[in-house]
Design a protein around this motif. Structure first.
Motif, PDB file in Angstrom:
ATOM      1  N   PHE A  76       1.008  -0.939  -0.496  1.00 45.80           N
ATOM      2  CA  PHE A  76      -0.037   0.310  -0.081  1.00 45.80           C
ATOM      3  C   PHE A  76       0.954   1.299   0.079  1.00 45.80           C
ATOM      4  O   PHE A  76       0.392   2.621  -0.389  1.00 45.80           O
ATOM      5  N   ARG A 124       2.981   1.904  -1.867  1.00 41.63           N
ATOM      6  CA  ARG A 124       2.801   2.584  -3.640  1.00 41.63           C
ATOM      7  C   ARG A 124       1.924   1.614  -4.414  1.00 41.63           C
ATOM      8  O   ARG A 124       2.452   0.588  -5.025  1.00 41.63           O
ATOM      9  N   PRO A 125       0.861   2.677  -4.204  1.00 35.33           N
ATOM     10  CA  PRO A 125       0.175   2.053  -4.880  1.00 35.33           C
ATOM     11  C   PRO A 125       0.080   2.550  -6.624  1.00 35.33           C
ATOM     12  O   PRO A 125      -0.098   1.049  -7.138  1.00 35.33           O
ATOM     13  N   GLU A 126       1.243   2.944  -6.644  1.00 39.17           N
ATOM     14  CA  GLU A 126       1.204   3.383  -8.678  1.00 39.17           C
ATOM     15  C   GLU A 126       2.087   2.112  -9.103  1.00 39.17           C
ATOM     16  O   GLU A 126       2.272   1.472 -10.564  1.00 39.17           O
ATOM     17  N   LEU A 171       1.403  -1.389  -7.174  1.00 41.99           N
ATOM     18  CA  LEU A 171       0.596  -2.444  -6.993  1.00 41.99           C
ATOM     19  C   LEU A 171      -0.745  -2.303  -7.547  1.00 41.99           C
ATOM     20  O   LEU A 171      -1.504  -3.006  -8.419  1.00 41.99           O
ATOM     21  N   ARG A 172      -1.431  -0.659  -8.272  1.00 42.94           N
ATOM     22  CA  ARG A 172      -2.649  -0.801  -9.236  1.00 42.94           C
ATOM     23  C   ARG A 172      -1.805  -1.700 -10.378  1.00 42.94           C
ATOM     24  O   ARG A 172      -3.097  -2.359 -11.157  1.00 42.94           O
TER      25      ARG A 172
END
Length: 172
Positions: A58, A60-62, A64-65
């Motif tokens: 979470f 590094r959402p860029e 993970l997504r």
């Protein structure tokens, strides 16, 4: 012993949770075949649990997504999902995160590798979770042109795929 290793009171274990357990480290087909588990070699489960990985993911959402969005596309296309990461320990964390978002039976059925040279991935078929260092630009370019979905953790795609899905270079 095997049943105890694959599941405990926290539920089924994922393959990447076995990373860095400091127990059996066979390298090569002969050593792997000759390696045997014993009650003394089974460690405690704590290195790659979902609880320990959520802050990492979470943060590094860029990354993970797009990784989560790429799983169904690579699965359906039967091509590898390649994570570009120079540090095998960090690569193992990303693979463990992805495995935790899959049903256990699926996670156990997917081949994975935390350190594979990009040149060795070219031409591979079937869904796999693979990590490669970013030092081979030519091979990574070949992978991006076809045959794999490549997500570089240092420069992840800025857009997620729409309903048309992914190309091998990222979102269409």
């Amino acid at each position: 012993l095997v049943a105890d290793l694959l599941e405990d009171d926290r539920g089924p274990i994922r393959p990447a949770e076995l990373w860095d357990w400091n127990w059996l480290h066979p390298i090569g087909p002969v050593e792997i075949e000759e390696t045997r588990l014993s009650p003394e070699t089974v460690p405690t489960r704590d290195a790659m649990t979902l609880e320990s990985l959520l802050p990492f993911a979470f943060d590094r959402p860029e990354v993970l997504r797009p990784l989560l969005a790429a799983i169904p596309a690579a699965w359906e296309a039967k091509i590898p999902l390649v994570v570009v990461e120079d540090d095998p320990a960090v690569a193992a964390c990303w693979l463990a995160v992805l495995q935790h978002f899959l049903p256990p039976v699926v996670a156990w059925s997917i081949p994975f590798d935390t350190y594979r040279q990009a040149a060795d991935i070219i031409g591979r078929h079937g869904f796999e979770l693979l990590c490669t260092p970013g030092d081979d630009a030519q091979s990574l370019a070949t992978l991006r042109r076809g045959g794999a979905i490549v997500v570089d953790v240092e420069s992840p795609p800025s857009e997620l795929p729409d309903q048309r899905g992914w190309t091998s270079t990222g979102p269409e």
